[in-house]
Write an enzyme that holds these catalytic residues in place. Sequence first.
Site, PDB file in Angstrom:
ATOM      1  N   LYS A 128      43.271  41.373  43.793  1.00 53.54           N
ATOM      2  CA  LYS A 128      42.687  40.014  43.772  1.00 53.54           C
ATOM      3  C   LYS A 128      43.474  39.091  42.846  1.00 53.54           C
ATOM      4  O   LYS A 128      43.796  37.970  43.209  1.00 53.54           O
ATOM      5  CB  LYS A 128      41.221  40.042  43.310  1.00 53.54           C
ATOM      6  CG  LYS A 128      40.279  40.776  44.237  1.00 53.54           C
ATOM      7  CD  LYS A 128      38.830  40.552  43.844  1.00 53.54           C
ATOM      8  CE  LYS A 128      38.487  41.034  42.450  1.00 53.54           C
ATOM      9  NZ  LYS A 128      38.616  42.511  42.260  1.00 53.54           N
ATOM     10  N   ARG A 151      29.871  38.726  41.607  1.00 57.41           N
ATOM     11  CA  ARG A 151      29.965  40.189  41.570  1.00 57.41           C
ATOM     12  C   ARG A 151      28.652  40.840  41.995  1.00 57.41           C
ATOM     13  O   ARG A 151      28.564  42.047  42.075  1.00 57.41           O
ATOM     14  CB  ARG A 151      30.222  40.664  40.137  1.00 57.41           C
ATOM     15  CG  ARG A 151      31.632  40.500  39.605  1.00 57.41           C
ATOM     16  CD  ARG A 151      32.555  41.626  40.001  1.00 57.41           C
ATOM     17  NE  ARG A 151      33.299  42.295  38.969  1.00 57.41           N
ATOM     18  CZ  ARG A 151      34.429  41.874  38.424  1.00 57.41           C
ATOM     19  NH1 ARG A 151      34.948  40.720  38.746  1.00 57.41           N
ATOM     20  NH2 ARG A 151      35.058  42.623  37.539  1.00 57.41           N
ATOM     21  N   ARG A 167      48.923  49.750  36.182  1.00 58.38           N
ATOM     22  CA  ARG A 167      48.978  48.293  36.043  1.00 58.38           C
ATOM     23  C   ARG A 167      49.394  47.867  34.635  1.00 58.38           C
ATOM     24  O   ARG A 167      48.949  48.434  33.639  1.00 58.38           O
ATOM     25  CB  ARG A 167      47.588  47.727  36.353  1.00 58.38           C
ATOM     26  CG  ARG A 167      47.469  46.241  36.112  1.00 58.38           C
ATOM     27  CD  ARG A 167      46.340  45.670  36.863  1.00 58.38           C
ATOM     28  NE  ARG A 167      45.044  45.973  36.271  1.00 58.38           N
ATOM     29  CZ  ARG A 167      43.905  45.502  36.766  1.00 58.38           C
ATOM     30  NH1 ARG A 167      43.913  44.755  37.852  1.00 58.38           N
ATOM     31  NH2 ARG A 167      42.761  45.794  36.197  1.00 58.38           N
ATOM     32  N   ARG A 195      45.548  47.070  30.216  1.00 55.15           N
ATOM     33  CA  ARG A 195      44.239  46.524  29.864  1.00 55.15           C
ATOM     34  C   ARG A 195      43.356  47.577  29.216  1.00 55.15           C
ATOM     35  O   ARG A 195      43.422  48.737  29.537  1.00 55.15           O
ATOM     36  CB  ARG A 195      43.553  45.993  31.123  1.00 55.15           C
ATOM     37  CG  ARG A 195      43.993  44.590  31.470  1.00 55.15           C
ATOM     38  CD  ARG A 195      43.479  44.136  32.793  1.00 55.15           C
ATOM     39  NE  ARG A 195      42.084  44.457  33.059  1.00 55.15           N
ATOM     40  CZ  ARG A 195      41.417  43.993  34.103  1.00 55.15           C
ATOM     41  NH1 ARG A 195      42.013  43.170  34.950  1.00 55.15           N
ATOM     42  NH2 ARG A 195      40.167  44.314  34.310  1.00 55.15           N
TER      43      ARG A 195
HETATM   44  P1  AMP Z   1      38.155  41.858  36.182  1.00 54.77           P
HETATM   45  O1  AMP Z   1      39.388  41.411  35.505  1.00 54.77           O
HETATM   46  O2  AMP Z   1      37.722  40.935  37.287  1.00 54.77           O
HETATM   47  O3  AMP Z   1      38.225  43.291  36.644  1.00 54.77           O
HETATM   48  O4  AMP Z   1      36.967  41.792  35.092  1.00 54.77           O
HETATM   49  C1  AMP Z   1      37.025  42.555  33.893  1.00 54.77           C
HETATM   50  C2  AMP Z   1      35.629  42.703  33.301  1.00 54.77           C
HETATM   51  O5  AMP Z   1      35.087  41.399  32.980  1.00 54.77           O
HETATM   52  C3  AMP Z   1      34.575  43.326  34.216  1.00 54.77           C
HETATM   53  O6  AMP Z   1      34.628  44.736  34.234  1.00 54.77           O
HETATM   54  C4  AMP Z   1      33.281  42.788  33.596  1.00 54.77           C
HETATM   55  O7  AMP Z   1      32.949  43.455  32.410  1.00 54.77           O
HETATM   56  C5  AMP Z   1      33.688  41.359  33.244  1.00 54.77           C
HETATM   57  N1  AMP Z   1      33.449  40.425  34.372  1.00 54.77           N
HETATM   58  C6  AMP Z   1      34.384  39.729  35.083  1.00 54.77           C
HETATM   59  N2  AMP Z   1      33.824  38.987  36.050  1.00 54.77           N
HETATM   60  C7  AMP Z   1      32.495  39.226  35.963  1.00 54.77           C
HETATM   61  C8  AMP Z   1      31.351  38.773  36.674  1.00 54.77           C
HETATM   62  N3  AMP Z   1      31.456  37.909  37.711  1.00 54.77           N
HETATM   63  N4  AMP Z   1      30.128  39.230  36.297  1.00 54.77           N
HETATM   64  C9  AMP Z   1      29.977  40.079  35.270  1.00 54.77           C
HETATM   65  N5  AMP Z   1      30.997  40.558  34.551  1.00 54.77           N
HETATM   66  C10 AMP Z   1      32.251  40.143  34.896  1.00 54.77           C
END
Ligand code: AMP
Length: 211
Positions: A13, A85, A124, A155
């Site tokens: 994404k 989400r 990654r 990360r």
């Molecule tokens: P990502 O980079 O999209 O994988 O997001 C990393 C982390 O940020 C996730 O595992 C959640 O802890 C938090 N996070 C990101 N987007 C959301 C969302 N829409 N709702 C809740 N937590 C989020």
Amino acid sequence: MRIVLLGPQGAGKGTQAQRISRETGAKHISTGDLVRAEIKSGSELGQSIKDYNDRGDLVPDEIIIEMMKPYLDEADSWILDGFPRNESQAEALDKMLTEIDAELDAAVALEAPDELLVERLSGRRTSEATGNIYHVEYDPPPEDSEEDPGPFVQREDDTEESIRRRLEVYHEQTEPLKGYYADRDILAQVDATQGISEVTDDILESVEKSP
Ligand code: AMP
């Protein structure tokens, strides 16, 4: 263009949102990036959400909605990466869109099997300088520091335990959103096991075709 990118962690994404943003000028809004920036800032809010992030759990809806809201009406054209989400976030997004008198053009779901996702996530690396995303094997960071000086870091939540937890959360809470958008006839599904440019082409094609 207002689109939502759905798909599990590691489906690409972030990579695709960056590419589409570069190609179309649409703003890339990544809630994961907002979460990581808040944590990095050392703010009280950042400290309160760090554990959720590191464990691979969702940050509470109210917090995430407040964090991303200001970005939605900042641009007419955007790609949402990592939001919504779950169903309550999807409903909150609908409400925010109504408030700014806007509509979603498409929800694009990137599809890939879990085994491939785990492999992609564990390799990654992200550039601290540019935010660009690489993979140690499939798309290694450039050696030329003028292209991207790095450093290229892993990360905090790309550990095996957190990766497994994030995929579980995805299947339980996020995947059902495909039904939510299919019911409104704006869902497109794209095979994310293809090469990076093929996936970008498919996304752009599906957005052009959307009603
Ligand atoms: P990502 O980079 O999209 O994988 O997001 C990393 C982390 O940020 C996730 O595992 C959640 O802890 C938090 N996070 C990101 N987007 C959301 C969302 N829409 N709702 C809740 N937590 C989020």
